[in-house]
Design an enzyme around this catalytic site. Structure first.
Site, PDB file in Angstrom:
ATOM      1  N   ARG A 152      35.007  -1.549  33.615  1.00  0.00           N
ATOM      2  CA  ARG A 152      35.594  -0.849  34.767  1.00  0.00           C
ATOM      3  C   ARG A 152      37.119  -0.898  34.699  1.00  0.00           C
ATOM      4  NH1 ARG A 152      32.383   2.229  34.931  1.00  0.00           N
ATOM      5  NH2 ARG A 152      31.611   1.107  33.127  1.00  0.00           N
ATOM      6  N   GLN A 183      24.671   0.282  29.564  1.00  0.00           N
ATOM      7  CA  GLN A 183      24.977   0.259  30.993  1.00  0.00           C
ATOM      8  C   GLN A 183      23.709   0.398  31.847  1.00  0.00           C
ATOM      9  OE1 GLN A 183      28.798   2.173  32.294  1.00  0.00           O
ATOM     10  NE2 GLN A 183      28.672   3.148  30.286  1.00  0.00           N
ATOM     11  N   ASP A 192      21.702  13.488  33.298  1.00  0.00           N
ATOM     12  CA  ASP A 192      22.796  12.514  33.245  1.00  0.00           C
ATOM     13  C   ASP A 192      22.242  11.107  33.494  1.00  0.00           C
ATOM     14  OD1 ASP A 192      25.374  11.540  33.102  1.00  0.00           O
ATOM     15  OD2 ASP A 192      25.884  12.056  35.164  1.00  0.00           O
ATOM     16  N   GLU A 193      22.939  10.090  32.997  1.00  0.00           N
ATOM     17  CA  GLU A 193      22.553   8.679  33.201  1.00  0.00           C
ATOM     18  C   GLU A 193      21.086   8.454  32.828  1.00  0.00           C
ATOM     19  OE1 GLU A 193      24.760   6.612  33.659  1.00  0.00           O
ATOM     20  OE2 GLU A 193      26.364   7.369  34.926  1.00  0.00           O
ATOM     21  N   LYS A 219      31.568  11.408  29.170  1.00  0.00           N
ATOM     22  CA  LYS A 219      30.229  12.001  29.176  1.00  0.00           C
ATOM     23  C   LYS A 219      30.088  13.110  30.203  1.00  0.00           C
ATOM     24  CE  LYS A 219      27.975   8.723  32.307  1.00  0.00           C
ATOM     25  NZ  LYS A 219      27.779   9.703  33.381  1.00  0.00           N
ATOM     26  N   THR A 220      30.699  12.935  31.390  1.00  0.00           N
ATOM     27  CA  THR A 220      30.585  13.986  32.415  1.00  0.00           C
ATOM     28  C   THR A 220      31.253  15.267  31.949  1.00  0.00           C
ATOM     29  OG1 THR A 220      30.560  12.296  34.158  1.00  0.00           O
ATOM     30  CG2 THR A 220      31.041  14.553  34.829  1.00  0.00           C
TER      31      THR A 220
END
Length: 591
Positions: A544, A241, A210-211, A31-32
């Site tokens: 993770r 998330q 973002d997020e 995504k980044t």
């Protein structure tokens, strides 16, 4: 425009022209990279850099985005000088510096951290003669934060309402804002002042967030107000998330995006580049049990990899010993300890794990201890600097008097505001240290004075980089250091809560305490929405891991373990004649 190393869906997100865009990005789906590529794409398409605003939550994430954009733009000879990539709170502070006069403050306002707010609240409790059992400072702080984060009116508790009103008057008197104000006060200002709103809508014509699943009500209202004129709003996030409900984050902002922006384009990023197929398939099966979500299915081209290890033990100590023995096994076959993480639901769980690591002399690093800017010596020094900039700051005034006494602090208080106008930042700090005899104070009061003096020197070194920008810029930078920012990853096995692990990844991940009543936490049982957030927390922990995932427990197995297909698990019962988890009926009876 064709961008290298983007998959089809990522490229589609980058090439989107105008109008609202929702990028639903699963864990490890790039995504980044997609968001930064979209910023670069807008610049290449001729959008002026000063018309673009990208917002994220942590300083670390903002720095990473800036680095990637500037690096790639430099290679393409694109000017990024006036591009704004910021955290929510940094943006709020920047706008408030300009607009503070509309809110009864000057541009030299102080930003109160949580400790400052609690100091004010403790005084209010005394002033109102409140019962300390019924009105604890943190309870009132949470109540005030809820009002500001959700723009709700005060409740039926008359004393809570009174405490809130006095708190707000105190902040105004101190020429201060608290952390929640950095968003809430700007939202109110823009909402109630069409001319000011129009100014910022024209300045920021393309917004990227973002997020997005972690936004609270006021953060989303800020975005919505800024974007409603040009409607060029791109958001990226993953509702699976969303784990910050206790911070007032509302993942429904993500789920309701298409209702709020009817013409929104929706793009799913479902290919995971991080984890083995077994880990991804297990995480998918787990999160399917949540009712409230935007459906997507992660997949990966990575190999299946090892099955997920589930190990039961009889006690916390036995669980910790097994984890440490497994770490030693992994190290023996060439695994790097810096690529190992031990995750847990609560900080208290680290005790047994640390004890086992120390016994085996395995280096480790705990994330989330006392943070640098919360240490007494740092807060003392910052109190002097804050008072120098803003003599109305009663909290800093009180701290100086408490630390040095009324007689010794009088000289400091009388001279600091004047010295702030005459000296450079480092000269001002030197003057404060000398006039307060602070180094001698530390030596005479604390056994670990050497460590504390090193901390003071570290702050002085950091402050020296702000000599050209000045005291105000330095204090703002310090105030905006966020608790969710992670320390640099140096040396040894990493220990942290699952909440702190979000955004990180490791080759080998141990999730300890997969017990019913711990993960999910007992406070969530019987509360469907909270239980779903606990499941999202488990999902974050599992995703993770790149290569190996170890789930351990020392009591009644978590219900979440039963939501992972048996064919994806290898089971080990320490000291037990068992080759699988107890059946669910047995588990519920025991619980």
């Amino acid at each position: 425009m064709i961008t290298e190393k983007l998959n089809k869906n990522q490229q589609e997100a980058v090439d989107h022209k105008e109008g609202p865009l929702l990028i639903a990005a699963g864990a490890g789906s790039g995504k980044t990279k997609t968001l930064t590529s979209r910023i670069i794409g807008l610049l290449e398409a001729g959008v002026p850099a000063n018309k673009i605003l990208a917002i994220t939550f942590t300083n670390k994430a903002a720095s990473e985005m800036k680095f990637r954009v500037e690096r790639d733009c430099q290679a393409k000879n694109i000017d990024t000088k006036w591009l704004t990539i910021s955290t929510f709170h940094s943006l709020g502070a920047r706008l408030l510096r300009v607009e503070a006069k509309h809110l009864g403050r000057s541009s030299q306002f102080t930003i109160f951290d949580d400790g400052d707010s609690l100091s004010v609240i403790r005084k209010i409790i005394k002033e109102l003669h409140l019962d300390k059992e019924d009105y604890k400072p943190r309870l009132i702080r949470h109540y005030i934060s809820k009002i500001k984060s959700e723009l709700v009116s005060s409740n039926d508790d008359e004393m809570m309402t009174k405490a809130y009103e006095i708190y707000e008057k105190t902040l105004k008197k101190c020429n201060a804002f608290d952390f929640d104000d950095l968003i809430e006060k700007i939202v109110i200002l823009l909402r109630d002042n069409p001319q000011i709103l129009s100014k910022y809508q024209n300045r920021y014509q393309h917004l990227l967030v973002d997020e997005f699943q972690d936004t609270n009500v006021t953060q989303y209202l800020l975005i919505k107000l800024l974007a409603q004129k040009h409607k060029n709003l791109s958001v990226v996030g993953d509702d699976a998330q969303s784990i910050y409900g206790w911070r007032h984050a509302d993942f429904r902002n993500f789920l309701n995006f298409e209702k709020d922006w009817p013409n929104a384009k929706v793009i799913l990023l479902e290919e995971n580049y991080r984890s083995s197929a077994n880990i991804i398939n297990a995480a998918n099966e787990l999160i399917k049990h949540n009712k409230f979500q935007k459906e997507k299915t992660l997949w990966t081209q990575n190999p299946a990899g090892n099955k997920i290890s589930v190990t039961t033990s009889q006690s916390e100590g036995e669980e910790a010993d097994w984890v440490v023995s497994k770490i030693m096994e992994l190290k023996a076959v060439g695994n790097n300890s810096e690529e190992m993480a031990i995750l847990y639901r609560t900080n208290a769980q680290s005790r047994a794990i640390e004890q086992a690591l120390i016994y085996e002399q395995i280096p480790y690093q705990v994330f989330g201890g006392i943070r640098f800017y919360e240490r007494k010596e740092i807060k003392d020094l910052l109190a002097g600097l804050r008072f120098a900039l803003n003599p109305n700051d009663e909290v800093s005034f009180d701290r100086l008097q408490k630390t040095f006494g009324k007689r010794r602090s009088r000289v400091l208080i009388e001279n600091l505001p004047r010295l702030a106008t005459e000296l450079t930042l480092t000269q001002l700090i030197d003057s404060f240290l000398n006039n307060s005899n602070y180094i001698n104070y530390l030596e005479s009061h604390y056994k670990n004075y050497k460590e504390r003096i090193e901390n003071v020197q570290e702050l002085v070194n950091f402050a020296s980089t702000f000599n050209d920008q000045g005291l105000s810029a330095f204090l703002e930078a310090v105030s905006l250091v966020q608790s969710q920012d992670q320390p640099e990853r140096v040396g040894g096995v990493k220990l942290m809560t699952i909440h702190l692990s979000k955004g990180l990844e490791f080759d080998n991940v141990f999730v300890c305490g997969c017990n019913e009543g711990l993960l999910p936490h007992e406070k969530s049982l019987g509360a469907p929405e909270q239980l779903e957030e606990e499941r999202r927390l488990m999902y974050v922990a599992m995703t993770r891991a790149r290569k190996n995932l170890f789930l351990t427990l020392h009591s009644i197995p978590s219900r979440f373990l039963y939501e992972i297909p048996e064919e994806l698990i290898t089971f080990k019962g320490l000291g037990q004649d068992k080759d699988s988890l107890p059946d669910e009926d047995e588990r519920y009876i025991e619980y």
